[in-house]
Design an enzyme around this catalytic site. Sequence first.
Site, mmCIF file in Angstrom:
data_model
loop_
_atom_site.group_PDB
_atom_site.id
_atom_site.type_symbol
_atom_site.label_atom_id
_atom_site.label_comp_id
_atom_site.label_asym_id
_atom_site.label_seq_id
_atom_site.Cartn_x
_atom_site.Cartn_y
_atom_site.Cartn_z
ATOM 1 N N HIS A 119 -37.895 -58.365 -42.252
ATOM 2 C CA HIS A 119 -37.814 -59.537 -43.113
ATOM 3 C C HIS A 119 -36.639 -60.436 -42.749
ATOM 4 O O HIS A 119 -35.587 -59.986 -42.322
ATOM 5 C CB HIS A 119 -37.687 -59.150 -44.594
ATOM 6 C CG HIS A 119 -36.965 -57.864 -44.837
ATOM 7 N ND1 HIS A 119 -37.423 -56.929 -45.716
ATOM 8 C CD2 HIS A 119 -35.841 -57.351 -44.298
ATOM 9 C CE1 HIS A 119 -36.610 -55.886 -45.722
ATOM 10 N NE2 HIS A 119 -35.639 -56.124 -44.869
ATOM 11 N N ARG A 145 -43.575 -68.042 -32.008
ATOM 12 C CA ARG A 145 -43.634 -69.271 -31.211
ATOM 13 C C ARG A 145 -43.902 -68.956 -29.743
ATOM 14 O O ARG A 145 -43.840 -67.791 -29.319
ATOM 15 C CB ARG A 145 -42.327 -70.046 -31.393
ATOM 16 C CG ARG A 145 -42.150 -70.589 -32.809
ATOM 17 C CD ARG A 145 -40.751 -71.080 -33.072
ATOM 18 N NE ARG A 145 -40.344 -72.108 -32.107
ATOM 19 C CZ ARG A 145 -39.089 -72.568 -32.033
ATOM 20 N NH1 ARG A 145 -38.139 -72.090 -32.830
ATOM 21 N NH2 ARG A 145 -38.792 -73.499 -31.148
ATOM 22 N N ASN A 167 -34.160 -51.478 -34.562
ATOM 23 C CA ASN A 167 -34.223 -51.935 -35.945
ATOM 24 C C ASN A 167 -33.413 -53.217 -36.079
ATOM 25 O O ASN A 167 -32.218 -53.244 -35.785
ATOM 26 C CB ASN A 167 -33.670 -50.882 -36.899
ATOM 27 C CG ASN A 167 -33.813 -51.312 -38.353
ATOM 28 O OD1 ASN A 167 -34.833 -51.079 -38.994
ATOM 29 N ND2 ASN A 167 -32.789 -51.956 -38.891
ATOM 30 N N TYR A 196 -34.247 -64.321 -37.436
ATOM 31 C CA TYR A 196 -34.604 -65.238 -36.356
ATOM 32 C C TYR A 196 -34.296 -64.560 -35.028
ATOM 33 O O TYR A 196 -33.152 -64.184 -34.750
ATOM 34 C CB TYR A 196 -33.824 -66.551 -36.445
ATOM 35 C CG TYR A 196 -34.048 -67.419 -35.220
ATOM 36 C CD1 TYR A 196 -35.291 -67.996 -34.989
ATOM 37 C CD2 TYR A 196 -33.046 -67.620 -34.280
ATOM 38 C CE1 TYR A 196 -35.524 -68.763 -33.853
ATOM 39 C CE2 TYR A 196 -33.265 -68.394 -33.147
ATOM 40 C CZ TYR A 196 -34.505 -68.967 -32.935
ATOM 41 O OH TYR A 196 -34.739 -69.715 -31.816
ATOM 42 N N ASN A 227 -28.741 -68.499 -30.167
ATOM 43 C CA ASN A 227 -29.094 -68.745 -28.772
ATOM 44 C C ASN A 227 -28.714 -70.136 -28.266
ATOM 45 O O ASN A 227 -28.904 -70.440 -27.096
ATOM 46 C CB ASN A 227 -30.597 -68.542 -28.579
ATOM 47 C CG ASN A 227 -31.434 -69.460 -29.477
ATOM 48 O OD1 ASN A 227 -30.979 -69.880 -30.541
ATOM 49 N ND2 ASN A 227 -32.636 -69.766 -29.056
ATOM 50 N N TYR A 228 -28.153 -70.986 -29.132
ATOM 51 C CA TYR A 228 -27.935 -72.386 -28.741
ATOM 52 C C TYR A 228 -26.516 -72.800 -29.121
ATOM 53 O O TYR A 228 -26.104 -72.669 -30.279
ATOM 54 C CB TYR A 228 -28.962 -73.267 -29.453
ATOM 55 C CG TYR A 228 -28.924 -74.735 -29.087
ATOM 56 C CD1 TYR A 228 -28.965 -75.148 -27.757
ATOM 57 C CD2 TYR A 228 -28.864 -75.711 -30.075
ATOM 58 C CE1 TYR A 228 -28.945 -76.492 -27.427
ATOM 59 C CE2 TYR A 228 -28.848 -77.065 -29.758
ATOM 60 C CZ TYR A 228 -28.892 -77.445 -28.419
ATOM 61 O OH TYR A 228 -28.862 -78.777 -28.093
ATOM 62 N N ARG A 232 -15.473 -57.266 -39.761
ATOM 63 C CA ARG A 232 -15.400 -57.781 -41.124
ATOM 64 C C ARG A 232 -13.938 -57.964 -41.497
ATOM 65 O O ARG A 232 -13.072 -57.190 -41.083
ATOM 66 C CB ARG A 232 -16.011 -56.797 -42.135
ATOM 67 C CG ARG A 232 -17.464 -56.474 -41.945
ATOM 68 C CD ARG A 232 -17.919 -55.463 -42.993
ATOM 69 N NE ARG A 232 -19.212 -54.893 -42.633
ATOM 70 C CZ ARG A 232 -19.580 -53.671 -42.964
ATOM 71 N NH1 ARG A 232 -18.756 -52.887 -43.636
ATOM 72 N NH2 ARG A 232 -20.778 -53.223 -42.633
ATOM 73 N N LYS A 239 -39.202 -66.439 -31.138
ATOM 74 C CA LYS A 239 -39.397 -67.548 -30.200
ATOM 75 C C LYS A 239 -38.969 -67.120 -28.795
ATOM 76 O O LYS A 239 -37.862 -66.646 -28.594
ATOM 77 C CB LYS A 239 -38.601 -68.765 -30.665
ATOM 78 C CG LYS A 239 -38.572 -69.929 -29.676
ATOM 79 C CD LYS A 239 -37.199 -70.044 -29.060
ATOM 80 C CE LYS A 239 -37.115 -71.198 -28.083
ATOM 81 N NZ LYS A 239 -35.805 -71.224 -27.381
#
Length: 234
Positions: free
Chosen positions: A139, A109, A153, A142, A162-163, A216, A127
């Site tokens: 793969h 984007r 990596n 985002y 980010n939001y 975890r 983006k």
Amino acid sequence: MTDKGYEFDHKKDEENRIRINMILADRGVRFADIRQAYIDETVEIGKGTFIGPCVTLEGETQIGENCDIGQNSFLKDARIGNGVKIQSSVITESSVGDGTAIGPFVHVRPGSDIGRECKIGNFVEVKNSSLGDGTKASHLAYIGDADVGKNVNIGCGVVFVNYDGKNKSRARVEDGAFIGCNSNLIAPVTIGKKAYIGAGSTVSNDVSDGDLFIERARGKTLEGWVEKTKLLDK
């Protein structure tokens, strides 16, 4: 032919499209099917580049030499270096460095800058981010509003968060870092050089150079639970 008040001359449009493609072919651009490429007159393409079927190139797109733009790719106002391979992907208002492989099914984007010899694999979205040379996101990731260094990596399922519902913040990942699968990086956050993020971690605090961060819950096994509850008999 008229459609909603607009007049189209499909024969003339096709002739013009083929004319543009023939000019590019004379300059050394190769086509899988010269009738099945949709290229604006403003687009520049270097010699030796291959254009697959149903490729659309719009606006001020510039493509270097010896690239491979695979079928169904869409580029608008994109700047593509030499030797780049793009498979069935969308790139808008962004740049890609020499020797990088994009796709299939990548969405780059606006405002993104991907370096040289990178690998951005299937179902990755980038983006408003920069990725340094040699960085890989192979793969299902985002990468939004991020500054990622060289040779990083980014594992499968990584999300740059980010939001917060009101504001967007940036994340920084420095050279040589390793982001394990299914990790969330909650911006603003900085991951230091050669730091490791363990798979499945949610990171909301900075991680220093060379550190391992892992978050975890400890796993617990309830022996014989299925038999005791008769769950499979229901």
